[in-house]
Scaffold this motif. Structure first.
Motif, short mmCIF file in Angstrom:
data_model
loop_
_atom_site.label_atom_id
_atom_site.label_comp_id
_atom_site.label_asym_id
_atom_site.label_seq_id
_atom_site.Cartn_x
_atom_site.Cartn_y
_atom_site.Cartn_z
N ARG A 2 0.63 -1.22 0.12
CA ARG A 2 0.24 0.05 -0.15
C ARG A 2 0.79 1.13 -0.21
NH1 ARG A 2 -4.98 -1.07 1.15
NH2 ARG A 2 -5.37 0.98 1.92
N LEU A 4 1.31 5.46 -0.44
CA LEU A 4 0.66 6.90 -0.47
C LEU A 4 1.52 7.59 -1.13
CD1 LEU A 4 -1.71 8.76 0.63
CD2 LEU A 4 -0.53 8.92 2.74
N SER A 21 0.76 1.85 -9.40
CA SER A 21 -0.68 1.21 -9.40
C SER A 21 -0.49 0.02 -10.66
CB SER A 21 -1.59 2.27 -10.02
OG SER A 21 -2.79 1.70 -10.18
N HIS A 25 0.44 -2.42 -6.96
CA HIS A 25 0.58 -1.68 -5.87
C HIS A 25 -0.80 -1.07 -5.53
CE1 HIS A 25 4.83 -2.81 -4.92
NE2 HIS A 25 4.89 -2.15 -6.05
N GLU A 26 -1.31 -1.14 -4.05
CA GLU A 26 -2.63 -0.21 -3.84
C GLU A 26 -2.11 1.03 -3.60
OE1 GLU A 26 -5.75 -1.29 -3.83
OE2 GLU A 26 -4.72 -3.18 -4.44
N PHE A 88 -5.58 5.30 5.40
CA PHE A 88 -4.88 4.54 4.26
C PHE A 88 -4.08 3.35 4.65
CE2 PHE A 88 -2.45 3.77 0.52
CZ PHE A 88 -3.39 3.28 -0.29
N GLN A 89 -3.29 3.57 5.84
CA GLN A 89 -2.51 2.58 6.46
C GLN A 89 -1.49 2.07 5.47
OE1 GLN A 89 -4.56 -0.71 8.24
NE2 GLN A 89 -5.78 0.93 9.54
N PRO A 90 -0.77 2.98 5.02
CA PRO A 90 0.29 2.57 3.83
C PRO A 90 1.55 1.75 4.55
CG PRO A 90 0.76 4.90 4.55
CD PRO A 90 -0.63 4.55 5.45
N ASP A 91 1.97 1.05 3.68
CA ASP A 91 3.44 0.39 3.82
C ASP A 91 4.67 1.22 3.56
OD1 ASP A 91 2.28 -2.29 4.40
OD2 ASP A 91 1.73 -2.22 2.52
#
Ligand code: UPG
Length: 384
Positions: A2, A4, A21, A25-26, A88-91
């Motif tokens: 994920r 951002l 994308s 990837h999200e 969004f809880q990105p990695d």
């Protein structure tokens, strides 16, 4: 993963979001549309027409089937940053969202203060959000080759081993930047390195060279996915400007004698470098630096290359340099980190320059010639 992308509406942020994308990837994008507001302020616009971010995101959904959530807000607003990161809880967070033009930062006191406040405070808010919400998040931050300036010694990738009075240490490479904008990136680098030391943040600082080009594998899939192309003397970067000037039949504006040498790269390599950095995160506590450039050219060399490639007469003008920079200098940069991760550079060939000519030809009616010549000078405020 994920990811951002902050500054996801900009020249490089948007194609990077598409590339990530497309590679599975999200991706979410965030922007406050500051770049579009600078155009209004300067009476300029992108040479290639660009759609609003909501139209771009909808077009990408149509073309690829992929969702791309969009956050609209300002990084100097910490509540906005925290809420977005929690939701969004990105990695990984890719951070392009800064004022990026050296001449803009040198217009006057107000623009210098704005640039440093916007860039340094926004970046600090992102760092704190990571440290407080999830320190596992990898920060991939856009720095600049301009942080180093042009020292009379080899430029290393971020760090240098120094021996002094018989003792040794590994230190951040000394910085000698050439504008208040470039200085804002130096301040960011120092803040991030400190965050890595005290909070165990994981960060990659990408010291990017001057980017050229306008199309990527993804942006060409639909005209609504196009990214911007700047020609004006404040935001336009050197190679893109020279190509545009050649097509318009205007003289190429070399500042000084053109002996300044700069690291450069193709926009297609930018998006690939970002993917490589995201997919190969730095370790916890590591401040990793890559010099994101593929080749070095003198400004005069770039002008001559464009003139040789253009199928028509081209005049090269040598203007009094509005900036403060060394006219001629040593320049030898180490840039092996991204190659080791697998980057296959697109070196500047005639094909790239030639591919820009029709794009410019089609859009040349959009140029406001008043914005072509440099007006911002680095002179001391007392004399300006
Ligand atoms: N230059 C000219 N003529 C022009 C424009 C520029 O001679 O018409 C020279 C300029 O004096 C400088 C060099 O070209 O020596 C590069 O200038 P420019 O392309 O404007 O790049 P930078 O000011 O270095 O900034 C760009 C991006 C910035 C990024 C940096 C990376 O705007 O965001 O950090 O490249 O090096």
């Amino acid at each position: 993963m994920r990811v951002l992308v902050l500054g996801g509406d900009g020249y490089l942020g948007w194609p990077t979001a598409l590339h990530l994308s497309d590679r599975g990837h999200e991706v979410a994008v965030a922007d406050n549309f500051a770049r579009r507001k600078y155009d209004e302020e300067l009476g300029s616009q992108s040479l290639v027409a660009i759609e609003d971010l909501s139209v771009r995101v909808a077009a990408w959904k149509e073309v690829s089937g992929k969702e791309m959530p969009m956050y609209v807000g300002d990084l100097v607003d910490a509540d906005f940053v925290y809420q977005m990161v929690r939701e969004f809880q990105p990695d990984a967070i890719v951070h392009f969202a800064e004022q990026r033009a050296a001449p803009y930062s040198m217009i006057d006191r107000e623009h210098a203060v704005y640039t440093q406040y916007n860039n340094v405070v926004g970046n600090l808010n992102v760092m704190y959000a990571i440290a407080e919400i999830n320190p596992e998040i990898h920060l991939v931050k856009l720095g600049t080759m301009g942080e180093y300036g042009t020292p009379n010694i080899d430029i290393e990738e971020g760090w240098i081993e120094i021996e002094h009075n018989g003792r040794k240490d590994r230190m951040l490479y000394p910085k000698k930047p050439g504008s208040f904008y470039h200085l804002s990136k130096v301040h960011d680098s120092h803040n991030i390195e400190f965050g890595c030391r005290i909070w165990g943040m994981r960060a990659t600082d990408l010291n990017q060279g001057v980017v050229y080009g306008q199309q990527t594998e993804q942006t060409v899939r639909d005209p609504r996915l196009a990214t911007r192309l700047d020609y004006d003397a404040v935001f336009g970067t050197v190679l893109n400007r020279f190509v545009i000037q050649a097509v318009l039949g205007q003289p190429l504006t070399v500042y000084g004698k053109g002996g300044q040498t700069r690291g450069m790269l193709d926009i297609r390599d930018t998006v690939e470098c970002l993917r490589l950095a995201v997919e190969n995160p730095a370790d916890r506590g590591e401040f990793r630096v890559f010099n994101q450039m593929t080749e070095s050219f003198s400004v005069k060399g770039v002008a001559e290359l464009v003139a040789e490639t253009f199928p028509g007469p081209v005049q090269i003008d040598y203007l009094e340099n509005p900036r403060w920079e060394l006219a001629e200098h040593y320049y030898n940069v180490k840039h092996t980190g991204l190659i080791e991760l697998g980057l296959k550079p697109h070196l500047l060939s005639d094909t790239l320059i030639e591919s820009l000519f029709p794009i410019v030809e089609e859009n040349k009616h959009r140029v406001n010639m008043e914005n072509m010549l440099p007006k911002v000078k680095w002179a001391s405020p007392k004399n300006s």
